[in-house]
Design an enzyme around this catalytic site. Sequence first.
Site, PDB file in Angstrom:
ATOM      1  CG  ASP A   1       2.240   1.886   4.519  1.00  0.00           C
ATOM      2  OD1 ASP A   1       2.863   1.748   3.452  1.00  0.00           O
ATOM      3  OD2 ASP A   1       1.012   2.090   4.556  1.00  0.00           O
TER       4      ASP A   1
ATOM      5  CE1 TYR B   1      -1.824   4.472  -0.464  1.00  0.00           C
ATOM      6  CE2 TYR B   1      -3.400   2.924   0.472  1.00  0.00           C
ATOM      7  CZ  TYR B   1      -2.090   3.295   0.214  1.00  0.00           C
ATOM      8  OH  TYR B   1      -1.057   2.494   0.629  1.00  0.00           O
TER       9      TYR B   1
ATOM     10  CG  HIS C   1       7.146  -0.249   3.236  1.00  0.00           C
ATOM     11  ND1 HIS C   1       7.300   1.100   3.457  1.00  0.00           N
ATOM     12  CD2 HIS C   1       5.802  -0.479   3.260  1.00  0.00           C
ATOM     13  CE1 HIS C   1       6.114   1.669   3.598  1.00  0.00           C
ATOM     14  NE2 HIS C   1       5.193   0.743   3.476  1.00  0.00           N
TER      15      HIS C   1
END
Length: 391
Positions: A181, A317, A369
């Site tokens: 990630d 982000y 993930h």
Amino acid sequence: MTNPQSIRPFHVNVPEAELTELRNRILATRWPEKETVSDQSQGTQLETMQELARYWANEYDWRKVEAKINAVPHFLTEIDGLDIHFIHVRSKHENAMPILIAHGWPGSIIEQMKLIEPLTNPTEHGGNASDAFHVVIPSMPGYGYSGKPTTTGWDPARIARAYGELMTRLGYEKYVAQGGDWGAIVVDAMAVQEPKGLLGIHTNMAKVIPADVDAAIWSGNPLPAGLSDEEIKACEQVRENKFYYAFIMGTRPQTLTGLVDSPVGLAAFMLDHDWKSLALITRSFAGIQEGLSRDDVLDNITLFWFTNSAISAARIYWENKTSFFAVQGVKLPVAVSVFPDELFEAPKSWTEKAYPNLIHYNRLPKGGHFAAWEQPEYMTEEIRTGLRSLR
């Protein structure tokens, strides 16, 4: 006056009053109506969230994971004006290789703690003394027990520089790094920066998509001609996940104030990362044990709650200005593990071009993930095998 380069021990102890408040907030949840579909196409389903809340309020025991957290050495050190929290466990084996292991969102140190014992103590976990690692697991800035940036600029490249400084400060003249990630994006950035001592990286979310393909994926335009079936599948997998959580955090992180006010709201948002991991977690709360347990999931969410880090964690982000998956120009040795339920399965054709010094490429039979968390045995073996040639 404290030396800003000092390394200070750290210990976790959540006051009982905070546990009581959390339980009360869960019990006071105001619920939405049931979704109008029979699947998860509208997001985290009501039945899953109500079972999660029931278990969280009535059966879950934070003190169990708090004891596990405190069973390994934790530290804080100030780097670039910010406290960085990290786990640091040295192996008893003399020639162990230092490794920095980097988490992402919605992750924390909880994700990688299952790797510590088999990596540091391989002779007790199916390996040889020559497989041993000294393990360093930092909390990303804004996450967990690390400091929360009060100014802009903490993007993946800056975090990468901080992690390189951390390994130097710990006295490691040669080391490797691993990530998934955001952790994969950060260690990829480290490999581009080539800090002194970094020998190579291992990634389970490889940044291998060519720039023109990446642009087409995100714009919704037709894909370039000439792609193989495997490459087209990878593009379709990226599009399938949609990443709407990333768009809201990438543009309006501060708007997510409800996530620091409602524990169940926080949980619902954190669970909906990608459809395959959401499906796995949904099954775990329906009583089907595979990969992640209910406690695994709630350990991580509860750490986010007690550290009040939903918004500070979301800001990466907003800070990020690079593609999640596009080629970055890494020249150092790279080991790649491809798990079948990852956001996309990195084709070997792209991987060989993205990482010209590719030292390992392997497709695993299962895992998604959050591979270190969900399939620690596979991840342990991939780290050992993938980085062995760098010893």
